[in-house]
Design a protein around this motif. Structure first.
Motif, short mmCIF file in Angstrom:
data_model
loop_
_atom_site.label_atom_id
_atom_site.label_comp_id
_atom_site.label_asym_id
_atom_site.label_seq_id
_atom_site.Cartn_x
_atom_site.Cartn_y
_atom_site.Cartn_z
N THR A 184 0.85 -1.18 0.00
CA THR A 184 0.00 0.00 0.00
C THR A 184 0.89 1.24 0.00
O THR A 184 2.03 1.19 0.45
N GLY A 185 0.36 2.34 -0.50
CA GLY A 185 1.03 3.62 -0.38
C GLY A 185 0.37 4.51 0.65
O GLY A 185 0.75 5.67 0.81
N THR A 186 -0.60 3.95 1.40
CA THR A 186 -1.36 4.70 2.38
C THR A 186 -1.18 4.08 3.76
O THR A 186 -1.43 2.89 3.94
N ARG A 187 -0.76 4.89 4.72
CA ARG A 187 -0.60 4.40 6.08
C ARG A 187 -1.93 3.88 6.61
O ARG A 187 -2.99 4.45 6.35
N PHE A 188 -1.86 2.75 7.32
CA PHE A 188 -3.00 2.05 7.88
C PHE A 188 -3.81 1.30 6.82
O PHE A 188 -4.95 0.90 7.06
N GLY A 189 -3.22 1.13 5.65
CA GLY A 189 -3.77 0.22 4.65
C GLY A 189 -2.84 -0.97 4.52
O GLY A 189 -1.89 -1.14 5.29
N GLY A 190 -3.07 -1.81 3.55
CA GLY A 190 -2.18 -2.94 3.29
C GLY A 190 -2.08 -3.91 4.45
O GLY A 190 -2.98 -4.01 5.28
N ASN A 191 -0.97 -4.62 4.50
CA ASN A 191 -0.76 -5.67 5.50
C ASN A 191 0.35 -5.23 6.45
O ASN A 191 1.50 -5.07 6.04
N PRO A 192 0.06 -5.02 7.72
CA PRO A 192 1.10 -4.59 8.65
C PRO A 192 2.11 -5.69 8.93
O PRO A 192 1.77 -6.88 8.96
N LEU A 193 3.34 -5.28 9.15
CA LEU A 193 4.45 -6.20 9.42
C LEU A 193 5.32 -5.61 10.51
O LEU A 193 5.55 -4.39 10.53
N ALA A 194 5.82 -6.45 11.39
CA ALA A 194 6.83 -6.03 12.37
C ALA A 194 8.18 -6.60 11.96
O ALA A 194 8.28 -7.79 11.61
N VAL A 195 9.21 -5.76 11.98
CA VAL A 195 10.57 -6.17 11.64
C VAL A 195 11.46 -5.88 12.84
O VAL A 195 11.56 -4.72 13.27
N VAL A 196 12.09 -6.92 13.37
CA VAL A 196 12.99 -6.80 14.51
C VAL A 196 14.41 -6.89 13.99
O VAL A 196 14.76 -7.84 13.28
N ILE A 197 15.23 -5.92 14.34
CA ILE A 197 16.61 -5.90 13.88
C ILE A 197 17.49 -6.57 14.92
O ILE A 197 17.57 -6.12 16.07
N GLY A 198 18.12 -7.66 14.53
CA GLY A 198 18.98 -8.40 15.45
C GLY A 198 18.22 -9.53 16.12
O GLY A 198 17.16 -9.97 15.68
N GLY A 199 18.79 -10.01 17.21
CA GLY A 199 18.18 -11.13 17.92
C GLY A 199 18.83 -12.44 17.60
O GLY A 199 18.23 -13.50 17.80
N ASP A 200 20.08 -12.40 17.12
CA ASP A 200 20.78 -13.65 16.78
C ASP A 200 20.89 -14.59 17.98
O ASP A 200 20.95 -15.82 17.80
N ALA A 201 20.94 -14.02 19.19
CA ALA A 201 21.09 -14.86 20.38
C ALA A 201 19.76 -15.36 20.93
O ALA A 201 19.74 -16.15 21.89
N LEU A 202 18.65 -14.92 20.35
CA LEU A 202 17.35 -15.35 20.84
C LEU A 202 17.08 -16.80 20.48
O LEU A 202 17.44 -17.27 19.40
N ASP A 203 16.41 -17.51 21.37
CA ASP A 203 16.00 -18.88 21.03
C ASP A 203 14.66 -18.83 20.29
O ASP A 203 13.99 -17.79 20.21
#
Length: 295
Positions: free
Chosen positions: A13-32
């Motif tokens: 989407t080109g409009t905020r609060f449209g489309g499909n929301p996604l969360a991106v976490v940077i890092g976390g290599d040590a997480l199980d």
């Protein structure tokens, strides 16, 4: 462990609060695995990704993708959205290679005239595979339609994949708006098709020329309905090309999420190659939120 930065993006989407929301976490290599899954459940979005150090230093990142209940080998909107986030942090980036469980995803960053990222195009990690067909009655019961609503003129409901399998079915245009998932019927369908493992995602569509309308339901995976599903629309485009034996390529505009109030637009190009029918998926993105996860 230091706090982990995260970003949320609306994808396709080109409009905020449209489309499909996604969360991106940077890092976390040590997480199980359990902690990554818990973070994805906390965001409670269709998918959450973790951007990790690549196994091959020539690649940009290794990306792990989690839905609300399990890790995924491939998903489309997480790849497009993750590329957008990485591109915002790396102004020099025009192409990228991501490592995911399903293989390698090659990415082309799309930027505006000022160099700011606006979206991405990704190559699905695997050629089209076509699996078993599913009786129309299962689709009808799962979505509380009638068997006559399921169109079998061009193909039966069938499992297709470019790295993540979906049951794809054509339905009538009038029936698309009437889809109403029945959780018990989804469980019955999965019991009858144990080869699908723990999920029975159903992607239904209508077609008018090169324009499609689609909806995707995966309640057994915690997604009652998805606003935009790249990893379902990519094999759908490949399947449609496979039905045209004289055609070498085909392009589609696919609208999804309309009934949810989150309209999404996906562009999918399918083409024949010596390796099989492959797909390129592209779409726009909008940044929404950012913050840190305390661990």
């Amino acid at each position: 462990m230091p706090n982990l930065p995260f970003f949320t993006i609306d994808v396709f989407t080109g409009t905020r609060f449209g489309g499909n929301p996604l969360a991106v976490v940077i890092g976390g290599d040590a997480l199980d695995d359990a902690t990554m899954q818990a973070i994805a459940a906390e965001f409670n979005l269709s998918e959450t990704t973790f951007v990790l150090a690549p196994a091959d230093p020539n690649n940009v990142a290794r990306v792990r993708i989690f839905n609300r209940t399990a890790e995924m080998a491939f998903a489309g909107h997480p790849m497009v959205g993750t590329a957008f986030v990485v591109a915002k942090q790396r102004p020099d980036l025009s192409t990228a290679v991501f490592e995911i469980p399903a293989g390698i995803v090659r990415v082309q960053i799309e930027r505006d005239a000022n160099g700011a990222p606006v979206g991405a195009a990704i190559d699905a990690p695997q050629p089209l595979t076509i699996g078993e067909t599913v009786a129309p009655a299962f689709i009808a019961r799962a979505l509380q339609l009638t068997p006559a609503d399921v169109v079998t003129t061009h193909h039966a409901p069938v499992s297709v994949s470019n790295g993540n399998a979906f049951v794809v079915a054509e339905i009538t245009g009038e029936a698309l708006s009437r889809c109403d998932p029945n959780l018990a019927a989804f469980r019955e369908a999965l019991d009858a098709h144990p080869q699908f493992g723990s999920r029975f995602p159903v992607h239904v569509y209508t077609k008018e020329g090169s324009t499609l309308r689609a909806r995707m339901f995966a309640p057994l995976s915690g997604t009652w309905e998805d606003p935009a599903t790249g990893s379902a629309n990519a094999p759908l485009a490949c399947l449609l090309l496979s039905l045209e034996p004289d055609a070498q390529e085909a392009s589609f505009q696919i609208h999804q999420g309309v009934e949810m109030g989150r309209p999404s637009l996906l562009h999918v190009d399918a083409r024949r190659t010596p390796e099989g029918i492959v797909a390129t998926l592209r779409g726009s993105c909008v940044a929404v939120m950012h913050g840190e996860i305390e661990l």
